[in-house]
Design an enzyme around this catalytic site. Sequence first.
Site, PDB file in Angstrom:
ATOM      1  N   HIS A 131       0.806  -1.229   0.000  1.00  0.00           N
ATOM      2  CA  HIS A 131       0.000   0.000   0.000  1.00  0.00           C
ATOM      3  C   HIS A 131       0.840   1.282   0.000  1.00  0.00           C
ATOM      4  CE1 HIS A 131      -3.706  -2.155   0.409  1.00  0.00           C
ATOM      5  NE2 HIS A 131      -3.418  -2.638   1.611  1.00  0.00           N
ATOM      6  N   ASP A 167      -3.740 -10.713  -2.010  1.00  0.00           N
ATOM      7  CA  ASP A 167      -4.201 -10.117  -0.758  1.00  0.00           C
ATOM      8  C   ASP A 167      -5.669  -9.742  -0.858  1.00  0.00           C
ATOM      9  OD1 ASP A 167      -4.430  -7.773   1.318  1.00  0.00           O
ATOM     10  OD2 ASP A 167      -2.428  -8.572   1.665  1.00  0.00           O
ATOM     11  N   HIS A 169      -6.937  -7.091   0.141  1.00  0.00           N
ATOM     12  CA  HIS A 169      -6.994  -5.672  -0.188  1.00  0.00           C
ATOM     13  C   HIS A 169      -6.346  -5.425  -1.556  1.00  0.00           C
ATOM     14  CE1 HIS A 169      -6.971  -5.891   4.269  1.00  0.00           C
ATOM     15  NE2 HIS A 169      -7.851  -4.906   4.173  1.00  0.00           N
ATOM     16  N   ASP A 257      -5.058 -12.592   4.105  1.00  0.00           N
ATOM     17  CA  ASP A 257      -6.169 -11.993   4.847  1.00  0.00           C
ATOM     18  C   ASP A 257      -7.529 -12.194   4.185  1.00  0.00           C
ATOM     19  OD1 ASP A 257      -5.148 -10.368   2.878  1.00  0.00           O
ATOM     20  OD2 ASP A 257      -4.954  -8.592   4.133  1.00  0.00           O
TER      21      ASP A 257
END
Length: 393
Positions: A131, A167, A169, A257
């Site tokens: 990120h 991921d 995200h 995740d």
Amino acid sequence: MSDSITVVWDDALLGYTMGGDHPLHPVRLDLTMRLADSLGVLATDRLRVLQPMPADTGLLTLVHDPAYLEAVRRAPTDPGVGHGLGTADNPIFEGMYDAAALITGGSVLAAQQVHSGAAQHAVNISGGLHHAMRGSASGFCVFNDAAVAIAWLLGQGYERIAYVDLDVHHGDGVQAAFYEDPRVLTVSIHQTPLTLFPGTGYPEETGDAEKALGSAVNLPLPNGTDDSAWLRAFTAVVPSVLKAFEPQIIVTQCGCDAHHEDPLADLALTIDGQRASYKAMHELAHQLCDGRWIALGGGGYGLVRCVPRAWTHLLAEVSGTPLDPATEIPESWRDDVVKRGLRVLPPTHMTEGGYTGFSRWDTFTESGVDRAIMRTRRASFPYFGLDPDDPRD
């Protein structure tokens, strides 16, 4: 090319700590390496464990602004530096610059090992901090080690690098770093941005319209997507675009995740589904680029029941000796969890009994996942010369 495998690890990597209550606790890495060691994963003849060196300024500025690097250095004594530092997601901690630079150096070392031919695959479970942006921290990430490793590879003359982000995200920082670069294909399969940070990663984000149209592929999935639906979506999009792109090397962010117990997201994969995703990426690396594969960690906030099992399976898969899912977890590892006072019931086996069978995508079914697949295929497939409506593509 050597068929050996490199694992990048140093106990100093546990220094990336943002405080006892922060979700990204380094205990997850320690428990992973201890579990992998107790199951013999790190003892295979092909596998070498190498210690990284911190990434220097020359490497970090391949992606990050020099002013941001200075802000990270100053932050522990000047908490008002800005740049996304000092927030709940990215609290300031002592040694922050050195810890983030060491993680980045680890991912670059993994890239160097595969590039040089010293290793066929390399893995850095502490990496995958996807990120961080050019001039700011974001989403628990201070430096974007994945982007730095890719930028280093570009400097070695690569013309087609595929980055695949598993991921939950969206891999926004890596996408942003290469959105204008047609040499890097970023593929992200993640929970819908309508319900999850960072709120980006829509199918229509397909690369810079003037410089690199088609260089980004995004597959956002609805809340509750389970193993079978996730694997159906993955196989409906990822292999096709990778084969069309013909990568010379693959970098995979293996955040775990998307697990059904993860406290920060809402997909529903089991350890078994995650193991299947690593196997799929391993096979694609061998099919498409002679096995040149760099695997990084990423998110994952089930510190005891998810991350150690998922990434032990990743290390085993990368090493070429996958673990039987029915493998029992040693009592010594479980006792260690209890002694640490983590207040979570440790798992007893390397499986959750998840069902990883799936039916391949076709145009005759209709579900939330199928609608997501179709939207992504229609947004991206034409740029690769693929027919979004033909399940053979």
